[in-house]
Enzyme design. Structure first.
Site, PDB file in Angstrom:
ATOM      1  N   HIS A 292       0.836  -1.195   0.000  1.00  0.00           N
ATOM      2  CA  HIS A 292       0.000   0.000   0.000  1.00  0.00           C
ATOM      3  C   HIS A 292       0.873   1.248   0.000  1.00  0.00           C
ATOM      4  O   HIS A 292       1.901   1.291   0.685  1.00  0.00           O
ATOM      5  CB  HIS A 292      -0.858   0.062   1.277  1.00  0.00           C
ATOM      6  CG  HIS A 292      -2.028  -0.859   1.275  1.00  0.00           C
ATOM      7  ND1 HIS A 292      -3.270  -0.490   0.826  1.00  0.00           N
ATOM      8  CD2 HIS A 292      -2.144  -2.141   1.689  1.00  0.00           C
ATOM      9  CE1 HIS A 292      -4.105  -1.501   0.964  1.00  0.00           C
ATOM     10  NE2 HIS A 292      -3.446  -2.519   1.485  1.00  0.00           N
ATOM     11  N   HIS A 335      -3.310  -0.706  12.000  1.00  0.00           N
ATOM     12  CA  HIS A 335      -2.597   0.570  12.118  1.00  0.00           C
ATOM     13  C   HIS A 335      -2.713   1.130  13.526  1.00  0.00           C
ATOM     14  O   HIS A 335      -3.744   0.980  14.181  1.00  0.00           O
ATOM     15  CB  HIS A 335      -3.215   1.561  11.114  1.00  0.00           C
ATOM     16  CG  HIS A 335      -2.407   2.791  10.887  1.00  0.00           C
ATOM     17  ND1 HIS A 335      -2.965   3.964  10.420  1.00  0.00           N
ATOM     18  CD2 HIS A 335      -1.087   3.052  11.060  1.00  0.00           C
ATOM     19  CE1 HIS A 335      -2.020   4.883  10.300  1.00  0.00           C
ATOM     20  NE2 HIS A 335      -0.876   4.357  10.685  1.00  0.00           N
ATOM     21  N   GLU A 341      -8.059   9.642  13.769  1.00  0.00           N
ATOM     22  CA  GLU A 341      -8.757   9.445  12.505  1.00  0.00           C
ATOM     23  C   GLU A 341     -10.270   9.392  12.743  1.00  0.00           C
ATOM     24  O   GLU A 341     -10.770   8.462  13.370  1.00  0.00           O
ATOM     25  CB  GLU A 341      -8.302   8.150  11.832  1.00  0.00           C
ATOM     26  CG  GLU A 341      -6.810   8.127  11.524  1.00  0.00           C
ATOM     27  CD  GLU A 341      -6.367   6.828  10.869  1.00  0.00           C
ATOM     28  OE1 GLU A 341      -7.230   6.134  10.276  1.00  0.00           O
ATOM     29  OE2 GLU A 341      -5.171   6.502  10.954  1.00  0.00           O
ATOM     30  N   HIS A 365     -11.027   6.807  15.672  1.00  0.00           N
ATOM     31  CA  HIS A 365      -9.887   6.071  16.201  1.00  0.00           C
ATOM     32  C   HIS A 365      -8.880   7.110  16.687  1.00  0.00           C
ATOM     33  O   HIS A 365      -8.216   7.772  15.882  1.00  0.00           O
ATOM     34  CB  HIS A 365      -9.273   5.180  15.120  1.00  0.00           C
ATOM     35  CG  HIS A 365     -10.246   4.185  14.568  1.00  0.00           C
ATOM     36  ND1 HIS A 365     -10.323   3.862  13.228  1.00  0.00           N
ATOM     37  CD2 HIS A 365     -11.211   3.457  15.188  1.00  0.00           C
ATOM     38  CE1 HIS A 365     -11.271   2.961  13.040  1.00  0.00           C
ATOM     39  NE2 HIS A 365     -11.832   2.708  14.215  1.00  0.00           N
ATOM     40  N   HIS A 371      -6.446  -0.005  15.147  1.00  0.00           N
ATOM     41  CA  HIS A 371      -7.640  -0.150  14.328  1.00  0.00           C
ATOM     42  C   HIS A 371      -7.277  -0.867  13.036  1.00  0.00           C
ATOM     43  O   HIS A 371      -6.111  -0.968  12.668  1.00  0.00           O
ATOM     44  CB  HIS A 371      -8.285   1.207  14.033  1.00  0.00           C
ATOM     45  CG  HIS A 371      -7.352   2.199  13.421  1.00  0.00           C
ATOM     46  ND1 HIS A 371      -6.485   2.975  14.160  1.00  0.00           N
ATOM     47  CD2 HIS A 371      -7.136   2.557  12.129  1.00  0.00           C
ATOM     48  CE1 HIS A 371      -5.788   3.762  13.369  1.00  0.00           C
ATOM     49  NE2 HIS A 371      -6.148   3.528  12.129  1.00  0.00           N
TER      50      HIS A 371
END
Length: 399
Positions: A292, A335, A341, A365, A371
Site C-alpha cells: 500500500h 494501524h 482518525e 480512532h 484499528h
C-alpha cells in the site's frame, strides 16, 4: 431552480459583478472616494496584512450597505456546540456512531445552526489552534438569519439532502458527494429541501490548502481547476421585523439584529472566497505493483500546522478505484497512528467495515488506538484470488 454559474480555480484572483449593476467594480483601485452606484467598499481579510504574498488572502466587497450597520451582539444559547473537551472523560476506545437521526419538521424544526452538534475535537479557538468535528441535522431552511464563523473555516460535507448556500459572494448548490468550504468571517445562509444531514470539519487558525504533490508532479489528486467559486449575486431587501446575524466567536454564539439582508454585495474581487468541489473529480493515485501507499495519497485538502509536513487536519476520501497490487493484503492495513482518525460515510459500504458502519454514521480512532479491518474482512481478503478489481464501487468515505 435556476442553474447557478461559477468561476473555476483554487485560490485564484477572481472578479465578479452582478449583471444588474454593470460597471459596479471600480477600475484601477480598490477604495475610490465614491464607488460606482454609491456602493460601500469593504475589505474582508483572511490573513494578516503582512503575510507573504503566496499566503495573503483578502477580497474587496462592494455593497449597498456596509456590514457594520447592526445592533449590538447578544449571547445566544449555543445548544449542542462546544469546544470544552473536558465536558466528557477521555476515552481511547474505538468509537462508532450509528447514522445521526434527523427529526421530523412536524416534531422539531431545526435549521442548519440549531441542528449543529459537536462530536469531537482538539485545541481551542481562542488560541487559534485546533479543530472541531460537527454533525448537522436539519429539516428547515434558515429564514432571515445567517451565520459567520470568527473562529475558523468550515469544510461542509452533505451526506443526505442538498444545500443551497447563499453567501456574500453569491450562491452555491452543494449536493452529496460534493464539499464546500466557507472560510473565516464569511456570512452564509443555508436553504434545505427536506431532511438533511452531513459532517463539518472546522479548523482554527489555518486555511485549507491543496496538498503538495512532491514526486507526483504537476498533476493529480484534486486539481485546482475543479474548484468552483460563486459569481456575484445580491438582494436589496429590507426586513422591518429584523434580520438575525449569528456570530460564532470563541466557541460561543452571539446574535445581532439589522433591518436589511447581508447578501447585498453587488460586486467583489479577490482571492478569499467560498468554494465547492465535486469528489468525483479526484484523480486517485494507487499502488500498481505491491503493498500500500499510505492513505495520505487520498488527501483532498490540508490545513497545515507550523511544523513542516504535519497538518492540523487533512481531509481525505476513499473513492472508487482499481486494486491491482500483487501478493498484497488489499484492504486497509492494521494501524496505530500518531494522528486521530475520524471517518464518515457519505454513501455505500466501506471495504474494511462492511457491517455496522452506515452512511450518515461515523467512527473515531484516537491517537495510537489500534484499528483495522474486521475479522470477516481479514479472512475474505487473505484467501481472495488476486485479480484486478474495482474497489469501493458506489462508495464514498471521508476521513
Amino acid at each position: 431552480m435556476t442553474s447557478l454559474k461559477y468561476m473555476s480555480g483554487f485560490g485564484n484572483e477572481h472578479a465578479s459583478e452582478d449583471p444588474r449593476y454593470p460597471g459596479a467594480l471600480p477600475e484601477g483601485q480598490n477604495n475610490p472616494q465614491v464607488c460606482p452606484y454609491g456602493l460601500y467598499a469593504e475589505q474582508l481579510s483572511g490573513s494578516a496584512f503582512t503575510c507573504p504574498r503566496a499566503t495573503n488572502r483578502r477580497s474587496w466587497l462592494y455593497r449597498i450597505l456596509p456590514s457594520v450597520c447592526h445592533k449590538p451582539f447578544q449571547p445566544l444559547q449555543e445548544g449542542h456546540l462546544t469546544h470544552n473537551w473536558d465536558e466528557v472523560e477521555p476515552d481511547p476506545n474505538q468509537l462508532r456512531w450509528k447514522p445521526f437521526e434527523i427529526p421530523k419538521a412536524s416534531q422539531n424544526k431545526l435549521d442548519f445552526v440549531s441542528g449543529l452538534h459537536t462530536l469531537c475535537g482538539a485545541g481551542e479557538p481562542r488560541g487559534r489552534n485546533g479543530i472541531a468535528i460537527h454533525i448537522f441535522v436539519c429539516n428547515t431552511s434558515m429564514l432571515d438569519r445567517c451565520l459567520y464563523n470568527s473562529d475558523g473555516d468550515f469544510l461542509i460535507v452533505p451526506q443526505q439532502g442538498k444545500l443551497l448556500i447563499t453567501t456574500e459572494f453569491g450562491k452555491m448548490l452543494v449536493e452529496p458527494n460534493e464539499i464546500c468550504v466557507i472560510q473565516q468571517g464569511m456570512r452564509f445562509s443555508v436553504e434545505v429541501f427536506g431532511e438533511t444531514r452531513g459532517y463539518i470539519l472546522e479548523v482554527y487558525g489555518a486555511h485549507f490548502e491543496l496538498p503538495d504533490l512532491g514526486p507526483i508532479g504537476a498533476n493529480g489528486l484534486a486539481n485546482p481547476r475543479d474548484f468552483l467559486v460563486p459569481v456575484a449575486w445580491y438582494e436589496d431587501r429590507k426586513i422591518p421585523r429584523g434580520y438575525t446575524v449569528i456570530s460564532k466567536y470563541q466557541g460561543k454564539l452571539f446574535t445581532a439584529q439589522q433591518d436589511f439582508s447581508p447578501f447585498n454585495v453587488v460586486a467583489w474581487h479577490g482571492n478569499y472566497t467560498p468554494y465547492k468541489y465535486h469528489l468525483e473529480n479526484f484523480m486517485v493515485i494507487n499502488s500498481v505493483a505491491f503493498d500500500h501507499a499510505d492513505p495520505s495519497i487520498f488527501t483532498v485538502l490540508t490545513a497545515k500546522s507550523t511544523r513542516p509536513g504535519v497538518a492540523i487536519a487533512d481531509f481525505v476520501i476513499f473513492p472508487p478505484r482499481w486494486g491491482v497490487a500483487n501478493n498484497t493484503f488489499r484492504p486497509p492495513y492494521y494501524h496505530r497512528n500518531c494522528m486521530s482518525e475520524f471517518m464518515g460515510l457519505i454513501k455505500g459500504h466501506y471495504e474494511a467495515k462492511e457491517e455496522g458502519f452506515q452512511p450518515g454514521g461515523a467512527s473515531l480512532h484516537s491517537m495510537m488506538t489500534p484499528h483495522g479491518p474486521d475479522a470477516d474482512c481479514f479472512e475474505k481478503a487473505s484467501k481472495a484470488k488476486l485479480e484486478p478489481e474495482r474497489v469501493a464501487e458506489g462508495t464514498m468515505a471521508q476521513s
